[in-house]
Design a protein around this motif. Structure first.
Motif, PDB file in Angstrom:
ATOM      1  N   ASP A  24     -36.515 -62.448 -25.701  1.00 39.53           N
ATOM      2  CA  ASP A  24     -36.671 -61.031 -25.337  1.00 39.53           C
ATOM      3  C   ASP A  24     -38.137 -60.624 -25.378  1.00 39.53           C
ATOM      4  OD1 ASP A  24     -34.002 -60.612 -24.862  1.00 39.53           O
ATOM      5  OD2 ASP A  24     -33.586 -59.684 -26.812  1.00 39.53           O
ATOM      6  N   LEU A  25     -38.850 -61.042 -26.431  1.00 36.88           N
ATOM      7  CA  LEU A  25     -40.274 -60.726 -26.533  1.00 36.88           C
ATOM      8  C   LEU A  25     -41.053 -61.380 -25.387  1.00 36.88           C
ATOM      9  CD1 LEU A  25     -40.888 -61.076 -30.374  1.00 36.88           C
ATOM     10  CD2 LEU A  25     -40.929 -58.972 -29.016  1.00 36.88           C
ATOM     11  N   ILE A  26     -40.755 -62.634 -25.094  1.00 32.98           N
ATOM     12  CA  ILE A  26     -41.418 -63.324 -23.985  1.00 32.98           C
ATOM     13  C   ILE A  26     -41.187 -62.563 -22.680  1.00 32.98           C
ATOM     14  CG2 ILE A  26     -41.383 -65.404 -22.528  1.00 32.98           C
ATOM     15  CD1 ILE A  26     -40.671 -66.975 -25.130  1.00 32.98           C
ATOM     16  N   ASP A  27     -39.936 -62.199 -22.421  1.00 36.33           N
ATOM     17  CA  ASP A  27     -39.600 -61.478 -21.182  1.00 36.33           C
ATOM     18  C   ASP A  27     -40.359 -60.154 -21.091  1.00 36.33           C
ATOM     19  OD1 ASP A  27     -37.885 -63.554 -20.584  1.00 36.33           O
ATOM     20  OD2 ASP A  27     -36.068 -62.450 -21.149  1.00 36.33           O
ATOM     21  N   ASN A  28     -40.410 -59.405 -22.194  1.00 40.23           N
ATOM     22  CA  ASN A  28     -41.112 -58.112 -22.205  1.00 40.23           C
ATOM     23  C   ASN A  28     -42.603 -58.293 -21.949  1.00 40.23           C
ATOM     24  OD1 ASN A  28     -38.764 -56.709 -22.723  1.00 40.23           O
ATOM     25  ND2 ASN A  28     -39.075 -56.691 -24.931  1.00 40.23           N
ATOM     26  N   GLU A  29     -43.212 -59.254 -22.624  1.00 44.24           N
ATOM     27  CA  GLU A  29     -44.650 -59.461 -22.473  1.00 44.24           C
ATOM     28  C   GLU A  29     -44.987 -59.987 -21.084  1.00 44.24           C
ATOM     29  OE1 GLU A  29     -46.528 -58.073 -24.421  1.00 44.24           O
ATOM     30  OE2 GLU A  29     -45.350 -57.918 -26.262  1.00 44.24           O
ATOM     31  N   GLU A  30     -44.163 -60.883 -20.562  1.00 42.13           N
ATOM     32  CA  GLU A  30     -44.416 -61.411 -19.229  1.00 42.13           C
ATOM     33  C   GLU A  30     -44.279 -60.312 -18.173  1.00 42.13           C
ATOM     34  OE1 GLU A  30     -43.238 -65.166 -16.402  1.00 42.13           O
ATOM     35  OE2 GLU A  30     -42.442 -65.040 -18.430  1.00 42.13           O
ATOM     36  N   GLU A  31     -43.302 -59.452 -18.336  1.00 46.25           N
ATOM     37  CA  GLU A  31     -43.130 -58.329 -17.414  1.00 46.25           C
ATOM     38  C   GLU A  31     -44.371 -57.434 -17.414  1.00 46.25           C
ATOM     39  OE1 GLU A  31     -40.400 -54.384 -17.468  1.00 46.25           O
ATOM     40  OE2 GLU A  31     -39.320 -56.278 -17.644  1.00 46.25           O
ATOM     41  N   GLU A  32     -44.919 -57.175 -18.593  1.00 42.82           N
ATOM     42  CA  GLU A  32     -46.110 -56.333 -18.691  1.00 42.82           C
ATOM     43  C   GLU A  32     -47.329 -57.027 -18.078  1.00 42.82           C
ATOM     44  OE1 GLU A  32     -48.234 -52.826 -19.612  1.00 42.82           O
ATOM     45  OE2 GLU A  32     -46.111 -53.285 -19.304  1.00 42.82           O
ATOM     46  N   VAL A  33     -47.461 -58.322 -18.269  1.00 48.45           N
ATOM     47  CA  VAL A  33     -48.557 -59.085 -17.666  1.00 48.45           C
ATOM     48  C   VAL A  33     -48.468 -58.985 -16.142  1.00 48.45           C
ATOM     49  CG1 VAL A  33     -49.363 -61.451 -17.229  1.00 48.45           C
ATOM     50  CG2 VAL A  33     -49.008 -60.657 -19.580  1.00 48.45           C
ATOM     51  N   ILE A  34     -47.282 -59.144 -15.586  1.00 47.94           N
ATOM     52  CA  ILE A  34     -47.103 -59.049 -14.135  1.00 47.94           C
ATOM     53  C   ILE A  34     -47.401 -57.635 -13.651  1.00 47.94           C
ATOM     54  CG2 ILE A  34     -45.372 -59.128 -12.285  1.00 47.94           C
ATOM     55  CD1 ILE A  34     -44.120 -61.523 -13.847  1.00 47.94           C
ATOM     56  N   ARG A  35     -46.973 -56.635 -14.389  1.00 49.15           N
ATOM     57  CA  ARG A  35     -47.243 -55.246 -13.998  1.00 49.15           C
ATOM     58  C   ARG A  35     -48.748 -54.978 -13.952  1.00 49.15           C
ATOM     59  NH1 ARG A  35     -48.589 -50.406 -15.642  1.00 49.15           N
ATOM     60  NH2 ARG A  35     -48.887 -50.912 -17.823  1.00 49.15           N
ATOM     61  N   ARG A  36     -49.469 -55.479 -14.923  1.00 43.50           N
ATOM     62  CA  ARG A  36     -50.897 -55.201 -15.014  1.00 43.50           C
ATOM     63  C   ARG A  36     -51.755 -56.110 -14.134  1.00 43.50           C
ATOM     64  NH1 ARG A  36     -52.983 -52.669 -20.109  1.00 43.50           N
ATOM     65  NH2 ARG A  36     -51.187 -51.769 -21.152  1.00 43.50           N
ATOM     66  N   ALA A  37     -51.388 -57.370 -14.018  1.00 42.31           N
ATOM     67  CA  ALA A  37     -52.269 -58.343 -13.361  1.00 42.31           C
ATOM     68  C   ALA A  37     -51.651 -59.016 -12.143  1.00 42.31           C
ATOM     69  CB  ALA A  37     -52.702 -59.400 -14.380  1.00 42.31           C
ATOM     70  N   GLY A  38     -50.485 -58.578 -11.719  1.00 36.85           N
ATOM     71  CA  GLY A  38     -49.867 -59.168 -10.539  1.00 36.85           C
ATOM     72  C   GLY A  38     -48.990 -60.366 -10.869  1.00 36.85           C
ATOM     73  N   VAL A  39     -48.279 -60.809  -9.855  1.00 36.89           N
ATOM     74  CA  VAL A  39     -47.357 -61.939 -10.043  1.00 36.89           C
ATOM     75  C   VAL A  39     -48.131 -63.199 -10.369  1.00 36.89           C
ATOM     76  CG1 VAL A  39     -45.591 -60.967  -8.533  1.00 36.89           C
ATOM     77  CG2 VAL A  39     -47.298 -62.512  -7.585  1.00 36.89           C
ATOM     78  N   HIS A  40     -47.440 -64.136 -10.984  1.00 41.51           N
ATOM     79  CA  HIS A  40     -48.065 -65.400 -11.337  1.00 41.51           C
ATOM     80  C   HIS A  40     -48.474 -66.132 -10.072  1.00 41.51           C
ATOM     81  CE1 HIS A  40     -46.618 -64.414 -15.217  1.00 41.51           C
ATOM     82  NE2 HIS A  40     -45.374 -64.782 -15.019  1.00 41.51           N
ATOM     83  N   GLY A  41     -49.682 -66.645 -10.065  1.00 36.77           N
ATOM     84  CA  GLY A  41     -50.171 -67.394  -8.919  1.00 36.77           C
ATOM     85  C   GLY A  41     -50.077 -68.885  -9.173  1.00 36.77           C
ATOM     86  N   ASP A  42     -49.796 -69.611  -8.118  1.00 37.39           N
ATOM     87  CA  ASP A  42     -49.748 -71.068  -8.249  1.00 37.39           C
ATOM     88  C   ASP A  42     -50.801 -71.730  -7.364  1.00 37.39           C
ATOM     89  OD1 ASP A  42     -48.724 -70.675  -5.731  1.00 37.39           O
ATOM     90  OD2 ASP A  42     -46.770 -71.561  -6.148  1.00 37.39           O
ATOM     91  N   GLY A  43     -51.655 -70.913  -6.742  1.00 36.76           N
ATOM     92  CA  GLY A  43     -52.672 -71.452  -5.856  1.00 36.76           C
ATOM     93  C   GLY A  43     -52.155 -71.812  -4.482  1.00 36.76           C
ATOM     94  N   VAL A  44     -50.870 -71.487  -4.210  1.00 35.64           N
ATOM     95  CA  VAL A  44     -50.248 -71.848  -2.934  1.00 35.64           C
ATOM     96  C   VAL A  44     -49.569 -70.642  -2.272  1.00 35.64           C
ATOM     97  CG1 VAL A  44     -48.517 -73.320  -1.823  1.00 35.64           C
ATOM     98  CG2 VAL A  44     -49.875 -74.213  -3.723  1.00 35.64           C
ATOM     99  N   VAL A  45     -48.787 -69.901  -3.036  1.00 36.07           N
ATOM    100  CA  VAL A  45     -47.974 -68.809  -2.494  1.00 36.07           C
ATOM    101  C   VAL A  45     -48.811 -67.524  -2.363  1.00 36.07           C
ATOM    102  CG1 VAL A  45     -45.938 -67.375  -2.893  1.00 36.07           C
ATOM    103  CG2 VAL A  45     -45.891 -69.806  -3.471  1.00 36.07           C
TER     104      VAL A  45
END
Length: 172
Positions: A24-45
């Motif tokens: 739950d903590l991981i999900d909450n923190e990851e959601e906030e990271v995406i909200r602030r800094a955008g979706v995770h990049g893989d250098g391709v998409v």
């Protein structure tokens, strides 16, 4: 799927929390990271970001590998103009795009399709540290008992802001 697993957190953070609570903590923190800094990049998409610029420079949330397209809107009526690569300069390895010729101002809204750098490793480190902070943060900020005992917690919000700043060159 999250970037960080419960096992990765357990390797770096000492806690008695259950796996479900950690997830739950991981999900909450990851959601906030995406909200602030955008979706995770893989250098391709590619990702799309809409920006209301205030000068001749655009600052994306993230540094990029490449720019796919830029559409400039002079009015918010939905009619846009696709820009040619001679209409802007994309600063390599940065999230900065400068309108050309120099001094030209962007339209009211700009839509940029770009491939962000692969920053998965950095995001994993930040998410694990954010989870650590969430686990360690006390319920009370300060406590004092009859001048015999006094406790003041650290500034956890400042630590969180520092971690978010690691993900972007902009103030977020």
């Amino acid at each position: 799927m999250t970037l960080v697993s419960v096992e990765q957190v357990r390797q770096r953070v000492q806690t008695d929390l259950t796996d479900v609570a950690i997830q739950d903590l991981i999900d909450n923190e990851e959601e906030e990271v995406i909200r602030r800094a955008g979706v995770h990049g893989d250098g391709v998409v590619s990702v799309t970001e809409a920006i209301s610029p205030t000068s001749s420079n655009l600052f994306l949330k993230r540094p990029f590998v490449s720019i796919t397209s830029i559409t400039e809107y002079q009015a918010l009526d939905g009619t846009g103009t696709a820009l040619d690569t001679t209409d802007y300069y994309a600063w390599p390895g940065q999230g900065r795009i400068e309108r050309l010729p120099r001094g030209t101002i962007w339209g009211q809204l700009v839509s940029v399709v770009y491939v962000p750098i692969d920053d998965s490793a950095k995001r994993r480190r930040v998410i694990i540290e954010l989870v650590r902070l969430a686990i360690e943060q006390p319920a009370m900020q300060a406590e004092s008992v009859a001048a015999e005992y006094s406790y003041t917690a650290g500034d956890f919000e400042a630590k969180r802001r520092d971690l978010y700043r690691r993900l972007s060159f902009q103030e977020i």
